[in-house]
Design an enzyme around this catalytic site. Structure first.
Site, PDB file in Angstrom:
ATOM      1  N   SER A  61       0.827  -1.205   0.000  1.00  0.00           N
ATOM      2  CA  SER A  61       0.000   0.000   0.000  1.00  0.00           C
ATOM      3  C   SER A  61       0.866   1.262   0.000  1.00  0.00           C
ATOM      4  CB  SER A  61      -0.957  -0.052   1.197  1.00  0.00           C
ATOM      5  OG  SER A  61      -1.911   0.982   1.153  1.00  0.00           O
ATOM      6  N   ASP A 212      -5.950  -5.300  -1.090  1.00  0.00           N
ATOM      7  CA  ASP A 212      -4.832  -4.793  -0.293  1.00  0.00           C
ATOM      8  C   ASP A 212      -3.929  -5.929   0.197  1.00  0.00           C
ATOM      9  OD1 ASP A 212      -3.320  -3.730   2.052  1.00  0.00           O
ATOM     10  OD2 ASP A 212      -4.549  -1.951   1.723  1.00  0.00           O
TER      11      ASP A 212
END
Length: 355
Positions: A61, A212
């Protein structure tokens, strides 16, 4: 209190000086939305100091975004690395926070006072908004993160760089962590690594949808333990591990649960490393593909512990620069207390926590 116990300083164990005066090291950068600006500050200070030779970076991320921007700039030197990171966070700010780190902006447009946000009625509204799928409230799949990455990262430079980059994403259908190496880097890979599923549509790569990477590895440490990466690894976290008080408010409970969930994969990897080190020390595990890594850490604990989950979506320029300043201060503390042993031994004691 921090997860790691720092080892006492031992001048005799300091690393031998290299001809260049720079020690090889790998970086492991945790994800955490706008709190990634803390890592911006850490990296800015490390590059300013210029006593480390960064050879590899792993990230998830915001950590992956920082890694890609860092490598983009390092092709032209440390100062260019600092400039590339500055450019990344300016682009994040200029997107106005809309969806860059997952804030749907459904309830933030009016920016009511904090006391309203803490009321049951407001939280009920947030829950209702989150009950909508991103395929419903964002059917055109607009994602400003794509513009940010295209403006701040030169993927051709990243793919060709001798500084290796490893980025993790979660394969939705297989429930596996997928590790993307430098030669595979693209806008889609970084977007996949930052894809919160309740706010983004899954990012499809080679027919597989991804979410994610922090759900299964945050950040990935195992690619930094191979024979072709430095023995020293510097971990930079964004989610505090330790809290002194039990959360009791609804918002505080959600915040703490978020920290626990996104720290769980890291804790599992650290425990595995500690166990492997102990087995090797006892002679029960042959070296073979395994080796000891010298782990170092700049932790979120203490530096980011006063911030809430909501602030991970805050890309206001003053706030980002406050985080950068905290990161620079944390890096300065680490340079003074831990850098002297890089190249000689670990500056954190995993056995004290996991042994």
């Amino acid at each position: 209190m921090a997860i790691f116990k720092r080892r006492a300083a031992d001048p005799a164990a300091a690393a031998p000086a290299l001809p260049s005066g720079r020690q090889p090291i790998s970086l492991a950068l945790q994800g955490g939305g706008a709190h990634g600006a803390f890592q911006w500050g850490v990296l800015d200070r490390l590059l300013e100091d210029d006593r480390l030779d960064i050879r590899a970076v792993s990230g998830v991320s915001a950590g992956a975004m920082n890694g890609a921007a860092l490598i983009t700039g390092l092709a032209s030197g440390a100062d260019a690395g600092r400039a590339a990171l500055d450019r990344l966070w300016r682009e994040v700010n200029q997107s106005g926070g809309r969806n860059v780190f997952g804030d749907s902006a459904i309830w933030n447009a009016a920016q009511p006072p904090d006391w309203i946000k803490d009321t049951p009625f407001w939280r009920a509204g947030e829950t209702l908004a989150l009950s909508m799928s991103p395929y419903e409230f964002n059917p055109l799949n607009h994602n400003p993160l794509k513009r940010v990455l295209k403006a701040a990262v030169d993927f051709e430079v990243v793919r060709a760089s001798p500084v290796r980059l490893f980025v993790a994403a979660t394969a939705v259908r297989q429930a596996k962590a997928r590790l993307f190496a430098s030669e595979e880097m693209s806008t889609e890979v970084l977007m996949a690594s930052a894809c919160l599923p309740h706010l983004f549509q899954a990012v499809e790569i080679d027919g597989e949808p991804y979410w994610d990477g922090g759900y299964l590895t945050n950040p990935p440490l195992w690619p930094l333990t191979g024979a072709d990466t430095p023995d020293d690894v510097l971990l930079v976290t964004l989610n505090p591990m330790v809290r002194d008080e039990t959360p009791k408010g609804a918002g505080d409970i959600v915040d703490r649960l978020n920290e626990i969930v996104f720290n769980a994969p890291l804790v599992a990897e650290l425990r595995a490393i500690a166990m492997a080190e102990e087995l090797m020390a006892q002679g029960h595990l042959k070296a073979g593909p395994y080796r000891n890594v010298r782990l170092h850490a700049i932790e979120a604990d203490g530096w980011l512990s006063d911030l809430s989950l909501r602030s991970k979506f805050n890309t206001e320029w003053t706030f980002l620069n406050e985080l950068k300043a905290r990161g620079r201060a944390a890096a300065d503390d680490w340079l003074n207390s831990c850098l002297p042993v890089v190249g000689a031994r670990a500056s954190v004691d995993l056995q004290a926590r996991f042994g």
